[in-house]
Design a protein around this motif. Sequence first.
Motif, PDB file in Angstrom:
ATOM      1  N   LEU A 342       2.379   4.850   5.923  1.00 49.05           N
ATOM      2  CA  LEU A 342       1.546   3.862   6.619  1.00 49.05           C
ATOM      3  C   LEU A 342       1.944   3.748   8.081  1.00 49.05           C
ATOM      4  N   ASP A 343       3.263   3.841   8.352  1.00 48.72           N
ATOM      5  CA  ASP A 343       3.722   3.797   9.747  1.00 48.72           C
ATOM      6  C   ASP A 343       3.185   4.992  10.528  1.00 48.72           C
ATOM      7  N   ALA A 344       3.224   6.180   9.914  1.00 47.32           N
ATOM      8  CA  ALA A 344       2.727   7.377  10.592  1.00 47.32           C
ATOM      9  C   ALA A 344       1.223   7.296  10.806  1.00 47.32           C
ATOM     10  N   ALA A 345       0.514   6.703   9.847  1.00 47.76           N
ATOM     11  CA  ALA A 345      -0.935   6.562   9.995  1.00 47.76           C
ATOM     12  C   ALA A 345      -1.274   5.618  11.141  1.00 47.76           C
ATOM     13  N   LYS A 346      -0.501   4.544  11.276  1.00 51.25           N
ATOM     14  CA  LYS A 346      -0.735   3.593  12.365  1.00 51.25           C
ATOM     15  C   LYS A 346      -0.463   4.245  13.715  1.00 51.25           C
ATOM     16  N   ALA A 347       0.512   5.161  13.736  1.00 51.49           N
ATOM     17  CA  ALA A 347       0.826   5.870  14.983  1.00 51.49           C
ATOM     18  C   ALA A 347      -0.119   7.042  15.230  1.00 51.49           C
ATOM     19  N   LYS A 348      -1.110   7.209  14.348  1.00 48.21           N
ATOM     20  CA  LYS A 348      -2.140   8.250  14.466  1.00 48.21           C
ATOM     21  C   LYS A 348      -1.545   9.659  14.396  1.00 48.21           C
ATOM     22  N   GLY A 349      -0.463   9.790  13.622  1.00 52.17           N
ATOM     23  CA  GLY A 349       0.102  11.114  13.414  1.00 52.17           C
ATOM     24  C   GLY A 349      -0.240  11.665  12.050  1.00 52.17           C
ATOM     25  N   LEU A 350      -0.933  10.855  11.237  1.00 55.81           N
ATOM     26  CA  LEU A 350      -1.176  11.248   9.859  1.00 55.81           C
ATOM     27  C   LEU A 350      -2.477  10.623   9.371  1.00 55.81           C
ATOM     28  N   THR A 351      -3.182  11.356   8.510  1.00 55.56           N
ATOM     29  CA  THR A 351      -4.422  10.867   7.904  1.00 55.56           C
ATOM     30  C   THR A 351      -4.160  10.535   6.437  1.00 55.56           C
ATOM     31  N   ILE A 352      -4.588   9.356   6.009  1.00 52.48           N
ATOM     32  CA  ILE A 352      -4.426   8.954   4.613  1.00 52.48           C
ATOM     33  C   ILE A 352      -5.755   9.117   3.879  1.00 52.48           C
ATOM     34  N   ILE A 353      -5.708   9.843   2.770  1.00 54.53           N
ATOM     35  CA  ILE A 353      -6.848   9.998   1.878  1.00 54.53           C
ATOM     36  C   ILE A 353      -6.422   9.485   0.510  1.00 54.53           C
ATOM     37  N   TRP A 354      -7.135   8.510  -0.013  1.00 47.75           N
ATOM     38  CA  TRP A 354      -6.728   8.030  -1.340  1.00 47.75           C
ATOM     39  C   TRP A 354      -7.838   8.231  -2.352  1.00 47.75           C
ATOM     40  N   ILE A 355      -7.401   8.521  -3.586  1.00 50.53           N
ATOM     41  CA  ILE A 355      -8.307   8.867  -4.667  1.00 50.53           C
ATOM     42  C   ILE A 355      -8.190   7.817  -5.768  1.00 50.53           C
ATOM     43  N   PRO A 356      -9.288   7.126  -6.086  1.00 50.52           N
ATOM     44  CA  PRO A 356      -9.226   6.106  -7.147  1.00 50.52           C
ATOM     45  C   PRO A 356      -9.263   6.764  -8.526  1.00 50.52           C
ATOM     46  N   LEU A 357      -8.144   6.788  -9.205  1.00 47.87           N
ATOM     47  CA  LEU A 357      -8.113   7.344 -10.558  1.00 47.87           C
ATOM     48  C   LEU A 357      -8.672   6.359 -11.562  1.00 47.87           C
ATOM     49  N   SER A 358      -8.345   5.078 -11.350  1.00 52.10           N
ATOM     50  CA  SER A 358      -8.812   4.029 -12.254  1.00 52.10           C
ATOM     51  C   SER A 358      -9.093   2.780 -11.442  1.00 52.10           C
ATOM     52  N   SER A 359      -9.733   1.806 -12.036  1.00 53.25           N
ATOM     53  CA  SER A 359      -9.890   0.516 -11.372  1.00 53.25           C
ATOM     54  C   SER A 359      -8.502  -0.081 -11.164  1.00 53.25           C
ATOM     55  N   SER A 360      -8.297  -0.719 -10.006  1.00 54.32           N
ATOM     56  CA  SER A 360      -6.974  -1.269  -9.714  1.00 54.32           C
ATOM     57  C   SER A 360      -7.101  -2.368  -8.661  1.00 54.32           C
ATOM     58  N   ASN A 361      -5.987  -3.020  -8.401  1.00 54.13           N
ATOM     59  CA  ASN A 361      -5.959  -4.081  -7.392  1.00 54.13           C
ATOM     60  C   ASN A 361      -5.595  -3.522  -6.021  1.00 54.13           C
ATOM     61  N   TYR A 362      -6.193  -2.401  -5.661  1.00 51.59           N
ATOM     62  CA  TYR A 362      -5.885  -1.787  -4.363  1.00 51.59           C
ATOM     63  C   TYR A 362      -6.227  -2.706  -3.198  1.00 51.59           C
ATOM     64  N   GLN A 363      -7.185  -3.650  -3.434  1.00 51.60           N
ATOM     65  CA  GLN A 363      -7.579  -4.577  -2.361  1.00 51.60           C
ATOM     66  C   GLN A 363      -6.421  -5.462  -1.906  1.00 51.60           C
ATOM     67  N   GLU A 364      -5.404  -5.613  -2.753  1.00 51.11           N
ATOM     68  CA  GLU A 364      -4.249  -6.452  -2.429  1.00 51.11           C
ATOM     69  C   GLU A 364      -3.196  -5.703  -1.631  1.00 51.11           C
TER      70      GLU A 364
END
Length: 407
Positions: A342-364
């Motif tokens: 997350l730190d690297a993503a904020k510094a724009k050195g990295l791209t985060i791609i996430w894959i929802p395998l199941s329903s989850s509380n990712y919103q938290e």
Amino acid sequence: MTNEELLQITVNQNLGCFTKDDLKDIWQDDEYAQMRDELLQLMMRFKLCYKIPGCPDTYIAPQFLPIEKAKYTWDNSKNLILCYTYQSMIPKGMFTRFIVEMHPWIEQQKLVWKSGVVLNKDQTRAEVIENYNQREIKIRVAGNRKKELMAVVTHELEKINSSQEGLQYEARVPCNCETCKNLPKPHFYSLDLLKKRLNASHYYIECYESYKRVDVRSLIDDDVMLQPVKADGENNPEVTALESELERKPDESFKTVTRNQVFISYSHKDEEWLSKLQDCLKPIIRNQKELVVWDDTKIKAGDQWRKEIENALALAKVAVLLVSHNFLASDFIHENELPPLLDAAKAKGLTIIWIPLSSSNYQETEINKYQSAHPPNQPLKSLSSAQEDEAWVDICQKIKKAVAVPQ
């Protein structure tokens, strides 16, 4: 006014900080103009200053840092504490050298002052303070990897202590009896004395404050206390890895890390989904030889697994997160993998791609801030076999595009 006096005034006014432009103003005489870089390198070699990580051409001279202690909070529970006491006055410049040696791990590159520093590494903090008039250097460590960080700190101090000819000192640990626990200045025992008592099977010692019997094993039951502190680097593998990383950091501060890998973060309870992603990526990897995909199955038996993960995190250009209940519940992922990503993503050195395998509380979680590679309301576990195959193809193409491997 000499150049040395002018340098001291400039750095003092800037609370220990100076830039290359400052040096141009100070060393402007013809005899120095062509030597500025060489003189700066000499200052760094003799541990008089260090370059601030991430701040081009900006340096700190610790001897000119503010005297006032930095403001921060501290968790006093379950600390490891060690104190070095010196028979004579602590040599001038010794603590300055320690700050320079440890500077890559200074918390936020802000929690440092003339006689103290707070270090932060792997969710573990070390507070190291020189009490010059009391002839002592006190260390306390809190967090997940207390033993390892304490070992690195003591290793660096031992190197510096041993470089001072004839310096007399001893390491001491605080008493943990009920009386001393509540005292601002508890009784301290010589660490060497405690070890001798253990070796002689004398397991109890009297506290000079409460006169109660104290179990020696409870005072030094941590491996870092039982192991002799060595200045030659002979420590356990994890400690050695940390020390090696610290030694490389000053050189790395002049380099730009090239991120060229895909890092897959997943819960081991979801290994079948990792296998599906690996299978779908194989044709792309064969076709694009420059594409490097890393997950922890690449760690071989005998490897220092934590170090391998840290290295892979540092080289990641794309992070693929396999998000499920298991993923979000994993303390290891939450504490060790997600923060640097997350730190690297904020510094724009990295791209985060996430894959929802199941329903989850990712919103938290902070994951909610990033675009998913597939609609979260259609997690892969909810799809038919044919729909899942189509989803994997689409996801892998998005990963390929994010890495931007040339054709």
